[in-house]
Design a protein around this motif. Structure first.
Motif, short mmCIF file in Angstrom:
data_model
loop_
_atom_site.label_atom_id
_atom_site.label_comp_id
_atom_site.label_asym_id
_atom_site.label_seq_id
_atom_site.Cartn_x
_atom_site.Cartn_y
_atom_site.Cartn_z
N LEU A 140 -41.34 51.71 75.49
CA LEU A 140 -41.99 52.26 76.91
C LEU A 140 -40.86 51.21 77.63
O LEU A 140 -40.17 50.27 77.50
N GLN A 141 -40.97 50.99 79.12
CA GLN A 141 -40.89 49.67 79.72
C GLN A 141 -41.74 49.41 80.78
O GLN A 141 -42.83 50.05 81.23
N TYR A 148 -44.82 50.85 84.47
CA TYR A 148 -43.41 51.26 83.79
C TYR A 148 -42.81 52.63 84.49
O TYR A 148 -41.77 53.55 84.56
N TYR A 157 -46.95 57.05 82.14
CA TYR A 157 -47.39 55.96 80.61
C TYR A 157 -49.45 56.29 80.16
O TYR A 157 -49.32 56.10 78.53
N THR A 183 -41.80 47.77 74.17
CA THR A 183 -41.80 47.37 75.81
C THR A 183 -40.93 46.57 75.78
O THR A 183 -40.92 45.73 75.12
#
Length: 312
Positions: A140-141, A148, A157, A183
């Motif tokens: 993820l980010q 995200y 997300y 993440t």
């Protein structure tokens, strides 16, 4: 509460983190413990911090051929070298990903997959479990739906959370694959990170949060550069050149996984043996200079320890 399951790749990661660059240089293994295999340099996401996603990649896009992958497995089998389906693309986009995975598991090689999760539906989840994949990481980010979407340029997300939860439930009592969630964040408030951890932790065996970094890219947007929180401290030991190789989709080995544009060339696995690529003069030079705490080389000069934030 996360499980106490053991990551089959953990010993490789611990070995890569042991000692420092000088001691690693003095005790170089005969072969890498694991290899990052780029099945494809294409991706269906347009992430702002990725040269594939932001369309700045300066090399052709493509997919690894069966012949190249078969050669990699053949070279790794006698040494039981781990294969990580990791690179500058989404590996699940490769049309033969399950054939490749079966080839590796039949050779009794440890296997790992990094994925954005968008191509793993019910069928793909069951296939990955049935084929004996050892480890999977959902990447993820950000720590919220909003961050995200900002970094990945897509509102996925909640869908990804549901995919991770479903995959964890489908795996059930199966011993594998080991499930990781990872993440990275910019300047997000610690409270949102804690909420993220509480949300995902029950559905994975390992959770990690690091810093999103943009320094390795050219022409970083000012709004992103200003929000970096990563401490600009180089890895020591380097987790790349002393223990691992990165092989691009065309079979060319690179000094490290950060070489997204393919500026280094250690030889092609279709033409050279792995043991010769592992000792090619370019990577030997990188090892020597890192052992002397010289980080001025291309790739190294903008590479920082971005995962030192929080785990678990």
């Amino acid at each position: 509460m996360m499980s106490s399951a053991k990551n089959p790749f953990q010993w490789m990661y611990e070995e890569a983190a042991r000692g420092n660059n000088a001691s690693k240089y003095a005790e170089l293994p005969e072969y890498p413990t694991h290899i990052d295999v780029e099945l494809t340099s294409t991706c269906n996401f347009r992430c702002r911090m990725c040269p594939v996603g932001n369309l700045s990649l300066d090399r052709p896009a493509g997919f690894m051929s069966w012949e190249t992958f078969d050669r990699i497995v053949e070279q790794c089998a006698s040494q039981v070298i781990g294969l990580r389906f990791v690179g500058w693309g989404e590996p699940m986009m490769h049309p033969q990903v399950f054939r490749f995975l079966r080839r590796a598991t039949d050779a009794l090689l440890p296997t790992h997959l990094n994925t954005n999760g968008s191509k793993i539906g019910d069928y793909e989840q069951q296939m990955l479990i049935n084929m004996g994949l050892d480890s999977i990481k959902f990447s993820l980010q950000g720590s919220t739906r909003e961050t995200y979407a900002e970094m990945r340029s897509i509102d996925f997300y909640d869908d990804l959370f549901n995919a991770v939860r479903k995959f964890h439930r489908r795996r059930g009592v199966h011993p594998k694959p080991f499930i990781s969630v990872s993440t990275t964040v910019t300047d997000e408030h610690p409270s949102t990170i804690e909420v993220f951890k509480r949300k995902f932790s029950p559905f994975c065996d390992q959770l990690s949060v690091g810093h999103t970094t943009f320094d390795f890219m050219d022409d970083v947007p000012e709004d992103l550069a200003a929000r970096q929180t990563v401490e600009k401290k180089h890895f020591n030991p380097c987790p790349e050149v002393f223990d691992k190789l990165a092989i691009s989709f065309d079979g060319t080995a690179r000094v490290c996984c950060n070489d997204y544009n393919g500026t280094t060339n250690l030889g092609n696995i279709n033409q050279f043996d792995l043991k010769d690529i592992w000792k090619e003069m370019t990577i030997v030079s990188y090892r020597k200079r890192l052992s002397e705490e010289d980080y001025t080389m291309p790739l190294c000069n903008s590479c920082f320890d971005y995962m030192k934030l929080t785990d678990g």
